[in-house]
Scaffold this motif. Structure first.
Motif, PDB file in Angstrom:
ATOM      1  N   ALA A 263       0.831  -1.208   0.000  1.00 57.16           N
ATOM      2  CA  ALA A 263       0.000   0.000   0.000  1.00 57.16           C
ATOM      3  C   ALA A 263       0.867   1.259   0.000  1.00 57.16           C
ATOM      4  CB  ALA A 263      -0.928  -0.008   1.212  1.00 57.16           C
ATOM      5  N   VAL A 264       2.000   1.226   0.728  1.00 51.02           N
ATOM      6  CA  VAL A 264       2.914   2.378   0.764  1.00 51.02           C
ATOM      7  C   VAL A 264       3.537   2.591  -0.610  1.00 51.02           C
ATOM      8  CG1 VAL A 264       5.095   3.228   1.710  1.00 51.02           C
ATOM      9  CG2 VAL A 264       3.402   2.195   3.226  1.00 51.02           C
ATOM     10  N   LEU A 265       4.030   1.510  -1.246  1.00 51.31           N
ATOM     11  CA  LEU A 265       4.696   1.619  -2.546  1.00 51.31           C
ATOM     12  C   LEU A 265       3.748   2.108  -3.643  1.00 51.31           C
ATOM     13  CD1 LEU A 265       6.961  -1.579  -2.519  1.00 51.31           C
ATOM     14  CD2 LEU A 265       7.624   0.803  -2.103  1.00 51.31           C
ATOM     15  N   LYS A 266       2.458   1.767  -3.508  1.00 52.66           N
ATOM     16  CA  LYS A 266       1.484   2.229  -4.504  1.00 52.66           C
ATOM     17  C   LYS A 266       0.949   3.624  -4.193  1.00 52.66           C
ATOM     18  CE  LYS A 266      -1.461  -0.677  -6.403  1.00 52.66           C
ATOM     19  NZ  LYS A 266      -0.910  -0.906  -7.759  1.00 52.66           N
ATOM     20  N   GLY A 267       1.454   4.228  -3.113  1.00 52.58           N
ATOM     21  CA  GLY A 267       1.031   5.576  -2.752  1.00 52.58           C
ATOM     22  C   GLY A 267      -0.385   5.640  -2.195  1.00 52.58           C
ATOM     23  N   ARG A 268      -0.868   4.523  -1.670  1.00 51.00           N
ATOM     24  CA  ARG A 268      -2.246   4.471  -1.163  1.00 51.00           C
ATOM     25  C   ARG A 268      -2.338   4.567   0.365  1.00 51.00           C
ATOM     26  NH1 ARG A 268      -5.061   1.393  -5.111  1.00 51.00           N
ATOM     27  NH2 ARG A 268      -4.282   2.052  -7.145  1.00 51.00           N
ATOM     28  N   MET A 269      -1.201   4.579   1.024  1.00 52.22           N
ATOM     29  CA  MET A 269      -1.225   4.582   2.490  1.00 52.22           C
ATOM     30  C   MET A 269      -1.241   6.016   3.010  1.00 52.22           C
ATOM     31  SD  MET A 269      -1.418   3.173   5.364  1.00 52.22           S
ATOM     32  CE  MET A 269      -1.425   1.489   4.764  1.00 52.22           C
ATOM     33  N   ASN A 270      -2.264   6.346   3.778  1.00 57.99           N
ATOM     34  CA  ASN A 270      -2.339   7.649   4.430  1.00 57.99           C
ATOM     35  C   ASN A 270      -2.895   7.464   5.837  1.00 57.99           C
ATOM     36  OD1 ASN A 270      -5.250   7.513   4.187  1.00 57.99           O
ATOM     37  ND2 ASN A 270      -5.010   8.210   2.057  1.00 57.99           N
ATOM     38  N   ARG A 271      -3.042   8.572   6.546  1.00 61.47           N
ATOM     39  CA  ARG A 271      -3.483   8.494   7.941  1.00 61.47           C
ATOM     40  C   ARG A 271      -4.871   7.851   8.064  1.00 61.47           C
ATOM     41  NH1 ARG A 271      -2.559  11.125  12.899  1.00 61.47           N
ATOM     42  NH2 ARG A 271      -4.451  11.251  14.176  1.00 61.47           N
ATOM     43  N   LYS A 272      -5.784   8.212   7.157  1.00 60.56           N
ATOM     44  CA  LYS A 272      -7.149   7.706   7.232  1.00 60.56           C
ATOM     45  C   LYS A 272      -7.185   6.194   7.029  1.00 60.56           C
ATOM     46  CE  LYS A 272     -11.753   8.057   5.209  1.00 60.56           C
ATOM     47  NZ  LYS A 272     -12.578   8.619   4.102  1.00 60.56           N
ATOM     48  N   VAL A 273      -6.473   5.706   5.991  1.00 66.42           N
ATOM     49  CA  VAL A 273      -6.446   4.263   5.711  1.00 66.42           C
ATOM     50  C   VAL A 273      -5.869   3.508   6.900  1.00 66.42           C
ATOM     51  CG1 VAL A 273      -5.348   2.485   4.281  1.00 66.42           C
ATOM     52  CG2 VAL A 273      -6.342   4.507   3.197  1.00 66.42           C
ATOM     53  N   PHE A 274      -4.775   4.016   7.454  1.00 65.18           N
ATOM     54  CA  PHE A 274      -4.133   3.335   8.580  1.00 65.18           C
ATOM     55  C   PHE A 274      -5.030   3.331   9.814  1.00 65.18           C
ATOM     56  CE2 PHE A 274      -1.242   3.241  12.259  1.00 65.18           C
ATOM     57  CZ  PHE A 274      -0.564   2.063  11.978  1.00 65.18           C
ATOM     58  N   GLU A 275      -5.663   4.479  10.096  1.00 64.52           N
ATOM     59  CA  GLU A 275      -6.501   4.578  11.293  1.00 64.52           C
ATOM     60  C   GLU A 275      -7.724   3.666  11.194  1.00 64.52           C
ATOM     61  OE1 GLU A 275      -9.059   7.942  13.746  1.00 64.52           O
ATOM     62  OE2 GLU A 275      -7.332   8.564  12.552  1.00 64.52           O
ATOM     63  N   VAL A 276      -8.400   3.658  10.029  1.00 64.13           N
ATOM     64  CA  VAL A 276      -9.571   2.790   9.847  1.00 64.13           C
ATOM     65  C   VAL A 276      -9.167   1.325   9.976  1.00 64.13           C
ATOM     66  CG1 VAL A 276     -11.269   1.981   8.164  1.00 64.13           C
ATOM     67  CG2 VAL A 276     -10.884   4.430   8.458  1.00 64.13           C
ATOM     68  N   SER A 277      -8.038   0.957   9.387  1.00 63.83           N
ATOM     69  CA  SER A 277      -7.582  -0.432   9.432  1.00 63.83           C
ATOM     70  C   SER A 277      -7.288  -0.880  10.858  1.00 63.83           C
ATOM     71  CB  SER A 277      -6.325  -0.612   8.560  1.00 63.83           C
ATOM     72  OG  SER A 277      -6.594  -0.278   7.218  1.00 63.83           O
ATOM     73  N   VAL A 278      -6.617  -0.028  11.625  1.00 62.09           N
ATOM     74  CA  VAL A 278      -6.273  -0.370  13.008  1.00 62.09           C
ATOM     75  C   VAL A 278      -7.530  -0.450  13.875  1.00 62.09           C
ATOM     76  CG1 VAL A 278      -5.089   0.429  15.082  1.00 62.09           C
ATOM     77  CG2 VAL A 278      -3.936   0.548  12.880  1.00 62.09           C
ATOM     78  N   ARG A 279      -8.442   0.523  13.718  1.00 63.38           N
ATOM     79  CA  ARG A 279      -9.674   0.523  14.508  1.00 63.38           C
ATOM     80  C   ARG A 279     -10.508  -0.733  14.236  1.00 63.38           C
ATOM     81  NH1 ARG A 279     -11.576   5.068  17.090  1.00 63.38           N
ATOM     82  NH2 ARG A 279     -10.319   6.959  16.873  1.00 63.38           N
ATOM     83  N   GLN A 280     -10.692  -1.061  12.951  1.00 68.61           N
ATOM     84  CA  GLN A 280     -11.491  -2.232  12.597  1.00 68.61           C
ATOM     85  C   GLN A 280     -10.825  -3.523  13.060  1.00 68.61           C
ATOM     86  OE1 GLN A 280     -14.476  -0.432  11.911  1.00 68.61           O
ATOM     87  NE2 GLN A 280     -14.733  -2.384  10.894  1.00 68.61           N
ATOM     88  N   THR A 281      -9.502  -3.566  12.978  1.00 70.63           N
ATOM     89  CA  THR A 281      -8.773  -4.747  13.455  1.00 70.63           C
ATOM     90  C   THR A 281      -9.002  -4.954  14.947  1.00 70.63           C
ATOM     91  OG1 THR A 281      -7.059  -4.474  11.764  1.00 70.63           O
ATOM     92  CG2 THR A 281      -6.488  -5.787  13.698  1.00 70.63           C
ATOM     93  N   LEU A 282      -8.901  -3.870  15.715  1.00 70.16           N
ATOM     94  CA  LEU A 282      -9.121  -3.952  17.161  1.00 70.16           C
ATOM     95  C   LEU A 282     -10.556  -4.373  17.468  1.00 70.16           C
ATOM     96  CD1 LEU A 282      -7.980  -3.449  19.999  1.00 70.16           C
ATOM     97  CD2 LEU A 282      -8.742  -1.081  19.801  1.00 70.16           C
TER      98      LEU A 282
END
Length: 440
Positions: A263-282
């Protein structure tokens, strides 16, 4: 009161609490706690405590947040959108090609995520609008997305199979490998059905207009790379594990890190993507842990009463039922429960009873885990109250009615029942791969 009657009363109390709308873990855990205190006094408090310690010490449980995080990173970073563009270009010239491509998309999403809900969400938001816009029959495509999402709990890394492994005390790696061929078999049967149906009735799945098919070869090859990415992530995770180079937990960490880096290499990783992913994982990880904890406590009380031995004696000695008849009756009960419960709830409710009984009857618990996942997913999609039906209604556009959703699912349910019959009659479809890999 006899122990058998106490066990029956526990089971009935738990079902009653379910009907009142209580949370799954609360209904199961409360019945287990009250029964333990009444049966063994204050010493009964040791049961939930020991179950909690067992849960915390179960090292493979670390895979759960890893795989959920990996799935959300890939879906939130829109890598699944690239996958659908690839299928759109490569399968467009075939009648029903986009519907076939949707099944392919679901297989790859399942291999990235392990949750059927994620597959349903991606299919409904990405594939469904495109299929409808291009004149596909709304009933057929609605069935395609619901059927394709069912692969999420069968194709590794299946989160539900991790839960089954914990409750049935079976190796997660063997269960995942057992789900590979059945999952691919179901996907192949879905594709075959779509191809034949659209060949007979071309209006159900029209080909793409010629101008949309005239894509330069370079662009086609670039889009093909979108399909290679999730396969690369899957291979980076599973190949070291299958070859014994890494443990299951280490492989899950590799998968999560590879998805993050992609996701980082494709330029798709940002704060929103990371925060949603972590929240949903938890959120999802905590939900599963509470459910497992409640199920372990309930199972300990239920097993302590000798309920499983009593039921085994009732079915085999007193009623004289054949083990295969008992197995079929179990599967039918899943279909009935699936009209008002999800797959996780079904497993934790009946696992204390069914898993030891299956083992006592002489059946393989790895093979039974595959049968369970398929049967519960069929139950998920059958009217009147199938969980997936209402999930689809919530995600579908207004022109697709509940009647359309109900009518769309019948042929795919029949295909799944055919696959279930094949795997029941020929257990090696599920067992050959784990036996071959672990036999080495």
């Amino acid at each position: 009161m006899s122990y058998e009657m106490i066990a029956l009363f526990m089971f009935a109390s738990m079902m009653l609490m379910m009907f009142t709308g209580q949370r799954v873990f609360a209904a199961i855990g409360a019945v287990a706690a009250v029964a333990a205190i009444f049966l063994w006094g204050t010493g009964g408090s040791d049961i939930p405590f020991s179950s909690a310690m067992k849960l915390m010490k179960w090292y493979p449980l670390l895979t759960l947040p890893m795989f959920i995080f990996m799935g959300y990173i890939l879906s939130e970073s829109k890598i699944a959108d690239d996958l659908y563009k690839m299928f759109h270009v490569w399968m467009g010239p075939v009648h029903g090609g986009l519907a076939i491509g949707t099944i392919g998309l679901m297989v790859l999403v399942s291999a990235m995520n392990g949750l059927s809900v994620a597959g349903m969400a991606i299919g409904a938001t990405i594939a469904l609008p495109e299929l409808l816009r291009r004149g596909y029959d709304k009933r057929m495509v609605t069935g395609v997305i619901q059927a394709g999402s069912s692969l999420g709990i069968l194709v590794p890394p299946s989160v539900v199979l991790v839960l089954y492994a914990m409750i049935a005390r079976q190796p997660v790696g063997q269960l995942w490998l057992a789900g590979v061929f059945p999952g691919l078999l179901m996907a192949a049967l879905f594709i075959l059905y779509i191809y034949i149906r659209c060949k007979i009735q071309p209006e159900l799945g029209p080909v793409l207009p010629k101008e949309e098919r005239n894509v330069p070869t370079g662009e086609k090859l670039r889009l093909l790379g979108a399909g290679i990415l999730p396969l690369t992530i899957f291979a980076a995770m599973m190949v070291p594990f299958i070859n014994g180079w890494t443990s299951l937990v280490e492989s899950s960490a590799i998968g999560a890190m590879t998805a993050f880096v992609a996701a980082v290499l494709k330029g798709r990783m940002n704060r929103k993507v990371f925060e949603v992913s972590v929240r949903q994982t938890l959120l999802i990880s905590c939900m599963f842990m509470w459910i497992i904890l409640a199920a372990l406590g309930f199972g300990a009380v239920f097993d302590g009463l000798g309920a499983v031995r009593a039921i085994d004696n009732l079915f085999t000695d007193q009623l004289g039922l054949n083990p295969w008849v008992i197995l079929i009756l179990m599967q039918l009960s899943f279909l009935i429960m699936g009209t008002f419960l999800d797959d996780t709830a079904m497993l934790v409710i009946v696992a204390p009873l069914y898993v030891p009984l299956v083992h006592a009857l002489g059946f393989d618990l790895i093979w039974y885990g595959v049968l369970y996942t398929i049967t519960t997913q069929i139950a998920y999609m059958t009217p009147p109250f199938g969980y997936n039906l209402f999930l689809m209604r919530a995600m579908a556009p207004p022109e697709i009615t509940l009647k359309d959703i109900y009518g769309s699912i019948l042929p795919f349910v029949l295909v799944m029942l055919f696959a279930l019959t094949l795997i029941t009659l020929f257990p090696q479809i599920a067992l050959w791969l784990p036996n071959t890999v672990y036999g080495k």
